[in-house]
Design an enzyme around this catalytic site. Structure first.
Site, PDB file in Angstrom:
ATOM      1  N   GLU A 179      48.904 -10.683  49.553  1.00  0.00           N
ATOM      2  CA  GLU A 179      48.792 -11.445  48.304  1.00  0.00           C
ATOM      3  C   GLU A 179      47.378 -11.427  47.708  1.00  0.00           C
ATOM      4  O   GLU A 179      46.868 -12.453  47.244  1.00  0.00           O
ATOM      5  CB  GLU A 179      49.288 -12.881  48.516  1.00  0.00           C
ATOM      6  CG  GLU A 179      50.754 -12.910  48.947  1.00  0.00           C
ATOM      7  CD  GLU A 179      51.344 -14.309  49.075  1.00  0.00           C
ATOM      8  OE1 GLU A 179      50.813 -15.249  48.469  1.00  0.00           O
ATOM      9  OE2 GLU A 179      52.348 -14.445  49.796  1.00  0.00           O
TER      10      GLU A 179
ATOM     11  N   GLY B 270      52.357  -8.448  37.511  1.00  0.00           N
ATOM     12  CA  GLY B 270      53.201  -8.852  36.384  1.00  0.00           C
ATOM     13  C   GLY B 270      53.063 -10.329  36.055  1.00  0.00           C
ATOM     14  O   GLY B 270      53.628 -10.800  35.070  1.00  0.00           O
ATOM     15  N   GLY B 271      52.360 -11.074  36.895  1.00  0.00           N
ATOM     16  CA  GLY B 271      52.192 -12.509  36.651  1.00  0.00           C
ATOM     17  C   GLY B 271      53.460 -13.307  36.904  1.00  0.00           C
ATOM     18  O   GLY B 271      53.639 -14.389  36.349  1.00  0.00           O
ATOM     19  N   THR B 272      54.354 -12.812  37.771  1.00  0.00           N
ATOM     20  CA  THR B 272      55.634 -13.500  37.995  1.00  0.00           C
ATOM     21  C   THR B 272      55.666 -14.293  39.302  1.00  0.00           C
ATOM     22  O   THR B 272      56.741 -14.730  39.715  1.00  0.00           O
ATOM     23  CB  THR B 272      56.812 -12.503  37.984  1.00  0.00           C
ATOM     24  OG1 THR B 272      56.729 -11.674  39.155  1.00  0.00           O
ATOM     25  CG2 THR B 272      56.820 -11.643  36.737  1.00  0.00           C
TER      26      THR B 272
ATOM     27  N   TYR C  52      69.395 -18.765  49.145  1.00  0.00           N
ATOM     28  CA  TYR C  52      68.654 -18.957  47.894  1.00  0.00           C
ATOM     29  C   TYR C  52      69.260 -20.158  47.172  1.00  0.00           C
ATOM     30  O   TYR C  52      70.442 -20.135  46.814  1.00  0.00           O
ATOM     31  CB  TYR C  52      68.790 -17.678  47.066  1.00  0.00           C
ATOM     32  CG  TYR C  52      67.951 -17.632  45.825  1.00  0.00           C
ATOM     33  CD1 TYR C  52      66.707 -17.006  45.835  1.00  0.00           C
ATOM     34  CD2 TYR C  52      68.394 -18.175  44.628  1.00  0.00           C
ATOM     35  CE1 TYR C  52      65.932 -16.937  44.693  1.00  0.00           C
ATOM     36  CE2 TYR C  52      67.620 -18.112  43.483  1.00  0.00           C
ATOM     37  CZ  TYR C  52      66.395 -17.495  43.523  1.00  0.00           C
ATOM     38  OH  TYR C  52      65.624 -17.414  42.391  1.00  0.00           O
TER      39      TYR C  52
HETATM   40  C1  FAD Z   1      62.380 -15.519  37.201  1.00  0.00           C
HETATM   41  C2  FAD Z   1      61.868 -14.951  38.474  1.00  0.00           C
HETATM   42  C3  FAD Z   1      62.727 -14.278  39.328  1.00  0.00           C
HETATM   43  C4  FAD Z   1      62.254 -13.765  40.525  1.00  0.00           C
HETATM   44  N1  FAD Z   1      63.108 -13.066  41.329  1.00  0.00           N
HETATM   45  C5  FAD Z   1      62.650 -12.522  42.465  1.00  0.00           C
HETATM   46  C6  FAD Z   1      63.516 -11.751  43.305  1.00  0.00           C
HETATM   47  O1  FAD Z   1      64.703 -11.556  43.012  1.00  0.00           O
HETATM   48  N2  FAD Z   1      62.993 -11.205  44.442  1.00  0.00           N
HETATM   49  C7  FAD Z   1      61.685 -11.367  44.760  1.00  0.00           C
HETATM   50  O2  FAD Z   1      61.263 -10.833  45.762  1.00  0.00           O
HETATM   51  N3  FAD Z   1      60.850 -12.105  43.998  1.00  0.00           N
HETATM   52  C8  FAD Z   1      61.289 -12.665  42.861  1.00  0.00           C
HETATM   53  N4  FAD Z   1      60.434 -13.384  42.068  1.00  0.00           N
HETATM   54  C9  FAD Z   1      59.037 -13.565  42.478  1.00  0.00           C
HETATM   55  C10 FAD Z   1      58.074 -12.466  41.978  1.00  0.00           C
HETATM   56  O3  FAD Z   1      58.656 -11.725  40.933  1.00  0.00           O
HETATM   57  C11 FAD Z   1      57.701 -11.549  43.118  1.00  0.00           C
HETATM   58  O4  FAD Z   1      56.887 -12.249  44.036  1.00  0.00           O
HETATM   59  C12 FAD Z   1      56.954 -10.269  42.703  1.00  0.00           C
HETATM   60  O5  FAD Z   1      56.736  -9.503  43.850  1.00  0.00           O
HETATM   61  C13 FAD Z   1      55.635 -10.547  42.016  1.00  0.00           C
HETATM   62  O6  FAD Z   1      55.230  -9.348  41.361  1.00  0.00           O
HETATM   63  P1  FAD Z   1      54.137  -9.382  40.207  1.00  0.00           P
HETATM   64  O7  FAD Z   1      53.828  -7.987  39.840  1.00  0.00           O
HETATM   65  O8  FAD Z   1      54.563 -10.261  39.108  1.00  0.00           O
HETATM   66  O9  FAD Z   1      52.912 -10.002  40.973  1.00  0.00           O
HETATM   67  P2  FAD Z   1      51.954 -11.188  40.557  1.00  0.00           P
HETATM   68  O10 FAD Z   1      52.752 -12.412  40.323  1.00  0.00           O
HETATM   69  O11 FAD Z   1      51.055 -10.752  39.480  1.00  0.00           O
HETATM   70  O12 FAD Z   1      51.151 -11.339  41.910  1.00  0.00           O
HETATM   71  C14 FAD Z   1      51.760 -11.803  43.092  1.00  0.00           C
HETATM   72  C15 FAD Z   1      50.698 -11.914  44.191  1.00  0.00           C
HETATM   73  O13 FAD Z   1      50.277 -10.624  44.586  1.00  0.00           O
HETATM   74  C16 FAD Z   1      48.900 -10.410  44.281  1.00  0.00           C
HETATM   75  N5  FAD Z   1      48.807  -9.059  43.747  1.00  0.00           N
HETATM   76  C17 FAD Z   1      49.420  -8.569  42.635  1.00  0.00           C
HETATM   77  N6  FAD Z   1      49.155  -7.259  42.513  1.00  0.00           N
HETATM   78  C18 FAD Z   1      48.362  -6.902  43.563  1.00  0.00           C
HETATM   79  C19 FAD Z   1      47.748  -5.687  43.982  1.00  0.00           C
HETATM   80  N7  FAD Z   1      47.891  -4.526  43.328  1.00  0.00           N
HETATM   81  N8  FAD Z   1      46.991  -5.722  45.112  1.00  0.00           N
HETATM   82  C20 FAD Z   1      46.836  -6.861  45.819  1.00  0.00           C
HETATM   83  N9  FAD Z   1      47.383  -8.031  45.460  1.00  0.00           N
HETATM   84  C21 FAD Z   1      48.146  -8.046  44.344  1.00  0.00           C
HETATM   85  C22 FAD Z   1      48.524 -11.505  43.312  1.00  0.00           C
HETATM   86  O14 FAD Z   1      47.163 -11.866  43.396  1.00  0.00           O
HETATM   87  C23 FAD Z   1      49.449 -12.631  43.730  1.00  0.00           C
HETATM   88  O15 FAD Z   1      48.922 -13.357  44.805  1.00  0.00           O
HETATM   89  C24 FAD Z   1      60.894 -13.932  40.869  1.00  0.00           C
HETATM   90  C25 FAD Z   1      60.032 -14.587  39.990  1.00  0.00           C
HETATM   91  C26 FAD Z   1      60.510 -15.098  38.804  1.00  0.00           C
HETATM   92  C27 FAD Z   1      59.577 -15.786  37.871  1.00  0.00           C
END
Ligand code: FAD
Length: 532
Positions: A268, A138-140, A453
């Site tokens: 990751e 999701g890029g988050t 947090y």
């Molecule tokens: C506003 C905000 C609020 C947040 N709140 C929380 C929260 O409440 N709890 C929490 O835990 N986190 C939170 N986060 C952090 C983030 O959302 C988490 O880390 C989430 O797990 C990332 O998911 P993503 O799909 O966006 O992954 P990405 O950001 O796209 O990737 C995260 C990492 O995982 C790797 N990756 C992604 N997909 C795969 C795959 N299929 N296989 C192998 N590696 C992969 C990527 O290369 C990167 O290193 C928050 C972030 C933001 C911006």
């Protein structure tokens, strides 16, 4: 509360979430920022999309052709729009850089595979041509998990997993669903809801984050007291690596040696790409009840939530704000800056499940909270929290635009160390930033400890990225000195790599490097991320 649905719009390129939900700061909040924190507007206006400076796309035509032969040409993108939208993640420094027009970490290409076999083939091509690969959910990421080192590589490809978005199967007897990693959380919940099921994973990034990202970064949601962390939900995974496919998890628990699922959870993207997940699911709750309690002090609130975590009954949601967070009203973003939130420390307790279970746990937990000094505030604070639970990131965009630096950090430790850790982080942030507003809440509880947090707000300097880097460094050192882990749920990325190295020691780091070497000998998977 109904399960929220998928936002219609793609993520805002330089901020958070659905552009339609952008919020204006209320005038009293602007005044508070100016009067108490000296916020005087941003140093420079934010760049427009067209002003973002991108490096020339570096991948040779032969590599692009080899990738296109795998996925189809339409799924290998080198246009500015795709590159900008896959640049970094969504930490405050990430957003500040984009707002300043800095696209220097953009990938050279964005590849969108449609199946496990395509992912595997892309990895083979990238390993052969020394192209760094950044798995992109999701890029988050808020820890720099989406920025690969370029040194020694022909270029960087973002591997966008959004086309792997199916609910593959549901085994209702075992309560296990097989799902693909590119499903965003709301899409996953919608698919499961049609079977009367839920994952129960609701992080604040819920609207945009994906299942693969949750597993890869060991995410934890707001209802973790009841449903557990995401890594608790993963019973099996299929992982594509440059060396071949790894299948993990053939039974709920096993004594067959170390659990290889744990090697992949939290990796990751550095060990492989998760292409399928077998996830423990729960029956969708028939009833959801959220309520508020007030404690006179953070120490009293800590004792109360510890007792619930240790002796039960466990609420589904359990969150304790400290005095400052309670006063500011951060647990209920709609109330921000209003005096309605009051003094003391707010506890939000929520119960989800069948009607009998919700009543039983609610009544028993209420008895514990009352006996430990809590004053019952009724459903309103809990409902307001539930209603605004995904709103705070939108507020961050407004604060950044107004000239405030606002960022969060999190940690965890055993209960006996919580007061020390809490004070140490607050002092470190205050010393580094002058007189910031530092707020904290207990976000996740266990029998043995809790996660803290922190949310920090301060006036932006001319160099807000450097300003936060210094504060974060000070906080990280304080966390390690006070006995906390450098991250409870955000992951390591690039930002926590050094502190993670200090946490696990040289032998621990060597083990991770050895696994990496075996699974990814060319070192193309997310170089520079996670491994110290
Ligand atoms: C506003 C905000 C609020 C947040 N709140 C929380 C929260 O409440 N709890 C929490 O835990 N986190 C939170 N986060 C952090 C983030 O959302 C988490 O880390 C989430 O797990 C990332 O998911 P993503 O799909 O966006 O992954 P990405 O950001 O796209 O990737 C995260 C990492 O995982 C790797 N990756 C992604 N997909 C795969 C795959 N299929 N296989 C192998 N590696 C992969 C990527 O290369 C990167 O290193 C928050 C972030 C933001 C911006």
């Amino acid at each position: 509360m109904e399960t929220p649905s998928t936002p219609a719009e793609p993520m805002l390129w330089s901020g958070w979430g659905d552009p339609a939900k952008a919020t204006e700061l209320p005038e009293p909040v602007r005044k508070l920022l100016a009067d108490f924190l000296g916020v005087q507007g941003p140093a420079a206006p934010a760049a427009t999309f067209g002003e973002v400076r991108l490096p020339a796309a570096a991948l040779p035509p032969a590599v692009l052709a080899a990738l296109a032969a795998i996925t189809g040409a339409g799924y290998v993108r080198t246009d500015d729009d795709a590159r900008i939208r896959h640049t970094r993640g969504r930490s405050t420094p990430d957003l500040l850089r984009m707002r300043a027009g800095d696209g220097s970490d953009a990938p050279d290409a964005v590849v969108l595979p449609g199946s496990h076999d395509e992912v595997a083939a892309v990895l083979r091509v990238c390993a052969e041509h020394r192209v760094a690969v950044v798995p992109f959910g999701g890029g988050t990421s808020v820890v720099g998990g989406l920025v690969a080192s370029r040194e020694g590589f022909a270029g960087v490809a973002a591997l966008d997993l959004s086309r792997l978005n199916r609910l593959v199967s549901v085994d209702v007897e075992s309560m296990v669903a097989e799902m693909e990693p590119g499903l965003r959380a709301p899409q996953a919940e919608e698919l499961l809801a049609s079977h009367g099921l839920t994952l129960g994973h609701f992080p604040q990034s819920y609207e945009y984050a994906t299942l693969g990202g949750f597993a890869a970064a060991r995410s934890s949601g707001q209802a973790s007291a009841g449903y557990g962390r995401f890594d608790d939900m993963v019973v099996g995974m299929t992982v594509a690596t440059p060396r071949g496919t790894l299948e993990t998890g053939r039974a709920p628990k096993s004594a067959a040696g170390p659990d290889l699922r744990q090697v992949i959870l939290g990796s990751e993207g550095a060990f492989g790409v998760i292409t399928s997940l077998r996830l423990r699911v729960r029956r969708a709750p028939e009833r959801r009840v959220y309520e508020g309690w007030r404690f006179a002090t953070f120490a009293e609130g800590l004792a109360a939530v510890r007792r619930l975590a240790q002796d039960g009954p466990a609420p589904t949601v359990l969150r304790l704000s400290d005095e400052t967070e309670t006063l500011v009203g951060l647990a209920q973003p709609g109330e921000l800056g209003s005096s309605a939130t009051g003094s003391g420390c707010l506890v939000v307790a929520g119960y989800e499940g069948g009607p009998d279970d919700v009543s039983y746990r609610g009544e028993r937990a209420a008895a514990v909270l009352a006996a430990t000094g809590g004053v019952h505030l009724g459903p309103e604070p809990g409902e307001k929290w539930a209603h605004g639970r995904f709103d705070a990131p939108y507020l961050r965009d407004s604060l950044l635009a107004a000239g405030a630096t606002v960022e969060t950090l999190e940690t965890a430790c055993f209960w006996s160390a919580v007061p020390r850790l809490y004070e140490a982080v607050r002092q470190a942030l205050t010393a580094a930033l002058g007189s910031p507003l530092v707020m904290c809440h207990v976000s996740h509880v266990y029998g043995t400890g809790a996660s803290l947090y922190f949310t920090v707000v301060t006036a932006q300097t001319d160099d807000p990225v450097g300003q936060w880097a210094a504060a974060k460094r000070a906080a990280s050192e304080a966390i390690l000195r006070a006995g906390g882990t450098i991250t409870h749920h955000h992951g390591v990325g690039r930002d926590h790599r050094e502190a993670f190295g200090a946490e696990i020691g040289e032998l621990g780091a060597e083990i991770l490097r050895a696994v990496k070497e075996r699974l990814d000998p060319a070192g193309v998977l997310n170089p520079g991320v996670m491994i110290p």
